[in-house]
Each structure stands twice: as structure tokens, then as C-alpha cells.
Design a protein around this motif. Structure first.
Motif: not given
Lengths: 333, 333
Positions: A268-280
Motif C-alpha cells: 500500500l502507498v500513501a503520500s506525505d500529505t496523507e502521512a501528515k493527515r494521519a499524524m493529526a
């Protein structure tokens, strides 16, 4: 002698190695909680379990493999110490395990590693040697140090006892879910070298074989995902960029890929923007600090990227060693 | 009928009530980890254990008391539902417990409560009624709603089963420390109404009587500390300000003070600045999100404020429901 005699890196681990690692780690590693948020579950429409490895000693799962490897060294090897190369989390894992076991450690780290990872590694009493990621060869530097000091090289993933140690996180997920009567349909772990998901795959294959397993990678660094499709190890294209400093490995490990190609359903792949959203989301709903490279598997779950609409998904939040400035930015996004 | 028949708020809880609460909460509340950081211990020169209640359901310890209270209501009372007033964490605890038990909940909250606490309370399916903290009387509003709906009022601290539920956090600390062979010399919990430390005091008096117990409060809201010295309940001076929205109670609870004056060694105080510093330490070294009012006991430990140089200190990080803007500010300080 640059490697210990009791662990041949050519050996693939089995589930028995994971069980033995779990015994060795008992009382030394943190039994991290398997977190859940009813708010997240409601929003997603499926049940999400998050293994909280930021709460592990040193702030990431890497302590598991490092301790499992180092505790098996004999007295003579312990005196000569260990040397490792790492962008940060393996560095801290090896440094902390070495400190607990009273042995010297030298860690070869990129000069541009996150400040918190450099500072913490030194804080565990290790000698840190920095290098330029663009011009210098970390493996050559590590080999020179190992030869000069007679120290044991502790590789970040392509070693049997490292993979076995990381697999204890997967074993705990299965046990913690079972204790709550939960069946896990799908599971994912972040992958750079692939040691964490490989170790976990051994545990799931033995104890929860119906669970579909995935590795998770940042966009531009999806070497595992592409390698699984191709059936052979493929390298990342040079020049990609990601804030996921823990997940920038160039190519799947040789040993890890041997395990992963047999057990994983895909990548599975996720973008940096999605990673930041997940952190939030983790901040708001789980109260857990996750670093960018620790949040990709969670991001993949939050973005609905698991195939086949699994009803219960477990992901590993693999680390939480993030500088305050990066974390603040993720919360502001 | 505005209160249930099976719990007389006039009764003081005993350790038996805490044990019974622990049984009721099993499988419903999270057994939150007792965290520790070797980096923090090195800096402080003593051993610090942090009970991570932000990882509790609803992001604070308040779920414990709320569930323990609500689960004892009979079928008829469950149908009529519950009503509570709260600045936020008790609100979420009651709302989530009511949702799990399938009963309606109305929560009376200040209009200026943190956005995350208002949103989360609604997210648990509760009806939120807001009021102006400066001009309206929350108890009167609550009583009106209770009368109109026949709902049970669930007070935030001055109830036997609420205190007993909160005390399970203390019981877990003792058991988790004992499992690691640790003796706790001193322990502190944040206090607004005083229910958390009162419940914990019952557990420590029974199972770890040598531990010295403290409440922890923000500067300007040290009503418990002053009341303990005076031997009688004293009110906070009006007009004080603190970012610790969870700890702004005006005066110690009547029932909680009965317990606390018998068991506590005193009260510790920390400033808003010290609370923010503690939040940053928790971010860096524990990977745990703590709200300002959840960080005062931790701040007191980090600032070396425990008398007599205890070698091992346990504190409860009591909640993690903090807006991103406030958290970002704490990390920037």
C-alpha cells in the motif's frame, strides 16, 4: 571478527525465532497497547486497531530487534561492542539495547538525520559518527569501524534475529486482539528494509493465517510494492523525496523479501500529505505522537486503501521520533 | 427522580468499591500503560512513572468513573438517561459510557470549552447544552433538565461510584509497578474536584500505604493545597486565569475532601508555563499527547517539586484532549 558467531545472517527466521525473541524481550521491551478510537471507527465504517510502537523503548519498534540480537552476543563480543548504520530509529534501538547490556556502541548516521534522533542516540551513550548521505558510503564506514574495534555489525533488517525481534510486535497484536475477541481481516506495517512486516508475517502465518498482510510505503519509495508485483527485488528510482525519513531504503532486503514475497498480499502507498493527515488524526483521536514514516500504514487505512473492504484492520504505528517543528506543521495542515 | 437509587452520593467509597469498579471496567476501559523514559530518568536523577490516561477511552480518566456509575443504573433509569455538567472530560466520559450502554445523555458545557471537547462529546451521540460560564448557573440548568426528563444527574466527582471508578487508575499503577518490581515512594494526580486522587488514595492506602500522596494543581487554583494545610475546604480567589481548563474547579468536593484530608501528604502547584514545558517533554520523550490540565502532576515532578527527594515517583497524566493550536504553542515554547 565483524559478526557474531551465534547468528548467521544467511538464515531466514521462522516463527520459532519470533517466539524465542518474545521470551527474551519479556520485561525489557514495553508491551505497547493496541489502541482504538470509536470516533475513528465511526468515520471509517470499519474497525481500526493501532499498535502503538511510539510508546516502545526508544520511541520505535526497532528496540525489539536490536535487543533480541544484542542479548545473544557472548561476553567477549559484548566487550568489543557493536556498530550499526541507521537514519535514526535503528540507531536508537541499538544504542539503548547496548546501554542496557553494558556494551559500547558506535552508530553511523546521516548528518541530516532528524535532530531528535541524533540527540537521543547520543543520549543512550553511543558514539555517533556522521556521514554525508549523498557522497559517502555508510556500509564502508561501518565496516572500517567494525574492523578497527572488532565490533559486531548489527544490520537494520537483513538479519535473522532482527526480523525475529520485530515480529514480536505482530505476535502481540494477535494476542491482544484475541484477548478482546477480535479477528483481524487485514494488517499492514510500514516498510523500508522490510524487517518489521517480515517478522510480523511469520507470526500471522502461524497464528492468524487468514489475515491479509500488506507493507506500507511512502509515494516515490514503493520498492516493496513494485517488487511484490514483479516477483523480484526492484530499486527505487533515484531523486524521489519524502518527509518519511525512516522509510527511504533503496531496495527491499534480500532476506526480508524472501519472507515477504511468500506472505504478503501486496503493498500500500500513501503520500506525505496523507502521512501528515494521519499524524493529526493520531494526535486528535489516539493522543499518540507518530513520526511521518511511522504513519504511512495508518494513512493507508484512513484513506480506505486496503483492498476488499476488510471489516477489521490492524496497523503498526512504527515510530514517534519526530522533531517538534515537523509535528507542528502536520497539526497545522 | 433525579438520582439513581443504588448509589447514595452521601456515602464515601472504600477500597472495596474501587475493587468492584475495577471488575466492572474490565474489558470496557483501556488498561493504560505506565510509561517510563530512560532519558527523563537520567535528567531528573530519580525514576518517574507516567500513567497514560490520555490513552483511555475518551482521552481521559473520566471514562472510568462515568462507566462505573452508569453501568449500575437499572433498566428504567437507563431509559430516562443521564445528564451531567462538565468543562469537557467528564462530558466525554459520560457521553461515551452512555453510548456504550445504549442510554440517552445530555451534557451541560461552557460555551467556551475547547472545541475538541465539544465536538467529541457530540460525537459520542450526546445532546450538548451550552451555557455562559460568567452569567449562568450550570447546576441549575442541569437540575432543570434532570427534572424535565427524569434523567439521572451524574456529578463529576462528589459521588461514591465516580470516585471508586477513578481509583482504578491508582490500583492499576500499583499493580503495574509491582509486576516490574518497583516500589513507589510518592505519587501525584491532578485535582479539580479531587475525585481522581481521592479514589487513588483508597487504592494506595490499602495496597501501597508507604507511598506519599499529593494532589497537583495549577497556580491560582490551589484550593486543595491550601485546604489541606488549613484542614478545611477553602475556595479559590476569583479572577485567576490558567490554560488548564480541566482544573478550574472553585473548591474541593465535600466528599473528596473527606478522603483527601485523611490520606494526602499535601498539594503541589505548577504554573501554566511549567505545564506547557511538561507537555513538550511528554511529546519528546514519551510520545504522549497531554492537555495542559493533564500535565500539572508531571510538571511538578519535572520541576523537582516533590518533598523529601523520593527515588521513585508515579504521576497520572490525566487527559489529552487539547486543541491543535494550544499543543503547537506548547511545542514552540
Amino acid at each position: 571478527m565483524t559478526s557474531s558467531t551465534d547468528a548467521d545472517p544467511g538464515d531466514l527466521p521462522t516463527f520459532a525465532h519470533v517466539l524465542a525473541a518474545a521470551d527474551r524481550l519479556k520485561g525489557h521491551a514495553v508491551l505497547t497497547p493496541l489502541l482504538e478510537s470509536s470516533a475513528i471507527n465511526k468515520r471509517l465504517g470499519f474497525r481500526l486497531l493501532v499498535k502503538a510502537e511510539p510508546l516502545q523503548r526508544t520511541g520505535s519498534f526497532k528496540f525489539r530487534g536490536a535487543f533480541n540480537r544484542l542479548v545473544q552476543l557472548d561476553e567477549a563480543a559484548r566487550k568489543r561492542g557493536v556498530v550499526a548504520f541507521s537514519s535514526g530509529n535503528h540507531a536508537q534501538g541499538v544504542a539503548a539495547a547496548a546501554e542496557m547490556l553494558g556494551m559500547p556502541a558506535t552508530i553511523v548516521m546521516p548528518a541530516d538525520a532528524p535532530a531528535i534522533k541524533l540527540a537521543n542516540t547520543r543520549g543512550y551513550g553511543a558514539t555517533v559518527v556522521t556521514y554525508d548521505r549523498h557522497t559517502e558510503d555508510r556500509e564502508a564506514i561501518t565496516a572500517r569501524i567494525a574492523e578497527a574495534q572488532g565490533a559486531t555489525i548489527v544490520r537494520p533488517y537483513d538479519e535473522r534475529e532482527i526480523m525475529a525481534g520485530q515480529g514480536t510486535a505482530g505476535l502481540e497484536i494477535i494476542e491482544q486482539a484475541a484477548a478482546r475477541g477480535i479477528t483481524i481481516d487485514a494488517m499492514a506495517a510500514n516498510s523500508s528494509g522490510g524487517g518489521l512486516i517480515a517478522g510480523c508475517a511469520l507470526a500471522f502465518a502461524a497464528r492468524s493465517p487468514a489475515t491479509r498482510l500488506y507493507c506500507a510505503e511512502p509515494a516515490g519509495f514503493d520498492d516493496h510494492a513494485r517488487s511484490l508485483v514483479a516477483g523480484t527485488r526492484l530499486r527505487n528510482v533515484a531523486g524521489a523525496y519524502s518527509i518519511c525519513d525512516a522509510l527511504l531504503g533503496a531496495i527491499p532486503g534480500q532476506l526480508t523479501f524472501e519472507i515477504n514475497r511468500r506472505h504478503l498480499a501486496g503493498g500500500l502507498v500513501a503520500s506525505d500529505t496523507e502521512a501528515k493527515r494521519a499524524m493529526a488524526v493520531a494526535f486528535n483521536d489516539l493522543k499518540l505522537v507518530i513520526e511521518p514514516g511511522g504513519a504511512i500504514a495508518l494513512a493507508a487505512a484512513l484513506e480506505g486503501r486496503f483492498p476488499g473492504n476488510p471489516r477489521t484492520i490492524a496497523v503498526i504505528a512504527s515510530g514517534g521520533n519526530v522533531d517538534a517543528a515537523v509535528f507542528r506543521e502536520a497539526l497545522a495542515a
